[in-house]
Structure formats: structure tokens, C-alpha cells
Design an enzyme around this catalytic site. Sequence first.
Site, PDB file in Angstrom:
ATOM      1  N   GLY A  69       0.866  -1.166   0.000  1.00 38.72           N
ATOM      2  CA  GLY A  69       0.000   0.000   0.000  1.00 38.72           C
ATOM      3  C   GLY A  69       0.906   1.220   0.000  1.00 38.72           C
ATOM      4  CB  SER A  71       5.292   2.687   4.026  1.00 40.21           C
ATOM      5  OG  SER A  71       6.010   3.735   3.408  1.00 40.21           O
ATOM      6  CB  CYS A 101       5.338  -3.797  -1.164  1.00 38.69           C
ATOM      7  SG  CYS A 101       5.754  -2.437  -2.283  1.00 38.69           S
ATOM      8  NE  ARG A 160       4.814   4.623  -5.565  1.00 39.00           N
ATOM      9  CZ  ARG A 160       4.059   5.189  -4.624  1.00 39.00           C
ATOM     10  NH1 ARG A 160       2.785   4.900  -4.559  1.00 39.00           N
ATOM     11  NH2 ARG A 160       4.577   6.024  -3.763  1.00 39.00           N
ATOM     12  CG  HIS A 195       2.927  -6.690  -4.142  1.00 37.25           C
ATOM     13  ND1 HIS A 195       2.132  -6.171  -3.155  1.00 37.25           N
ATOM     14  CD2 HIS A 195       3.697  -5.664  -4.579  1.00 37.25           C
ATOM     15  CE1 HIS A 195       2.394  -4.886  -2.997  1.00 37.25           C
ATOM     16  NE2 HIS A 195       3.348  -4.559  -3.847  1.00 37.25           N
ATOM     17  CD  GLU A 197       0.390  -9.328  -2.222  1.00 33.50           C
ATOM     18  OE1 GLU A 197       0.399  -8.101  -2.400  1.00 33.50           O
ATOM     19  OE2 GLU A 197       1.411  -9.986  -1.913  1.00 33.50           O
TER      20      GLU A 197
END
Length: 221
Positions: A69, A71, A101, A160, A195, A197
Site C-alpha cells: 500500500g 507505508s 512491499c 514501487r 507481492h 499475493e
Amino acid sequence: MTAPATPVPASDVRATAAPASDVPVVGVLALQGDVREHLIALAAADAVARPVRRPEELAEVDGLVIPGGESTTISKLAALFGLLEPLRARVRAGMPVYGTCAGMIMLADKILDPRSGQETIGGIDMIVRRNAFGRQNESFETAVDIEGVEGDPVEGVFIRAPWVESVGAAAEVLAEHEGHIVAVRQGNALATSFHPELTGDHRVHALFVDMVRAEQARRSL
């Protein structure tokens, strides 16, 4: 790092009934980021997966995932929701935790380039650089060999993404990409720059669920 996810219901993903005593209950910090994808991956790894937004929900889980997301946003919302200190206390007490991330940044003891007022949970003796692999339009996917994950390399989705500048003696490097550290473990804390997921490959989540089971077994002795 990903955009905010569609809100998820507060119920368990794996089952609505109370979980069996030997099935780990793993929370996903549901303040911002790709929450639903982690809930699905954890359920596929044979855990009961629950969103966590309040301290009382945190108290009910055996382990926790901190998703990707933004941070800084996650840090501020955790403080706003009264979760930052309870999170730090649970991690210090040995609760298994996995950050992807932005979650990796949250688990770092130090950020190389923090934004003003940005705080972390800590738990891994590492220095992390935010957005190290570039901006959103420089996102990429690549195969990553991760120590402890059997079979073919994991497909890493880097959005990112941060990388780890350095680790302390207690931290173990699990994976690198082009000379940069992208996966680290220290005790019951696991972190990846990428990621897993988002790929449908649940082996990293299975590794984490195994960590949660091991901690459950240790505490039951």
C-alpha cells in the site's frame, strides 16, 4: 506499492465457524493496501484469515500480514486507530509477522529516506530504501529464488518496491534481485519487497503459515 483495495468483510475468509484449535488464525492489517488478495492467499495456505483494524482484533490472531500500500499512510492510520503500539508489543513478544512491499518498510528498524513523521513497527534489523526500484510506471515482474521456498522460483511482482540497503547480524537474507536484497527473515518476522499475493502462487504465504504453526507449537509446550 498498490492502491487501496476494495473493502473486505470482517468475517473469516476460510470459514465462518470458529476455527479448529490446530488451525492458525492469521490477520491481515486492513487499514490500506491489497488486503483481499492476502486474505485469499492465506486461506489457500490453510489458515483462517481475518482483517484486522482494531487492537481487540489484533489480540485474537496468531500471526499478522502487513500488506502493500503506502507505508506513510499505513503508519499514520495505525497510529490513528490505536494499533501502532499494540503492533510493536506483539512483534516484540514474538508474534509471527509478514510484510510485503510497504509492509517490509513497516517492519524495518530504520528507513533510509523516511517522510516527515513516518514511523515503523520495527522487528527486523534492516535499513530499507523506499521506492528503490522506481515509480509506478517502472513496475515489473521477475523470477525470484527464495531460500526456504521449494520448487521453481517465485514470480515477484515489484510495484514501487523498496529494497533493503543492509541487514544486521540477526537478520537472514532470503533473496536478492540484481544485487539488491528483496526478502529477509529475522526470527518470526518475514519481509519481501514484492507481492506474492498477486500471482496465484501461495508458497510464500504457506511458508509464513508454517512459521505461525511453529510458534503455536512452541507456545503449547
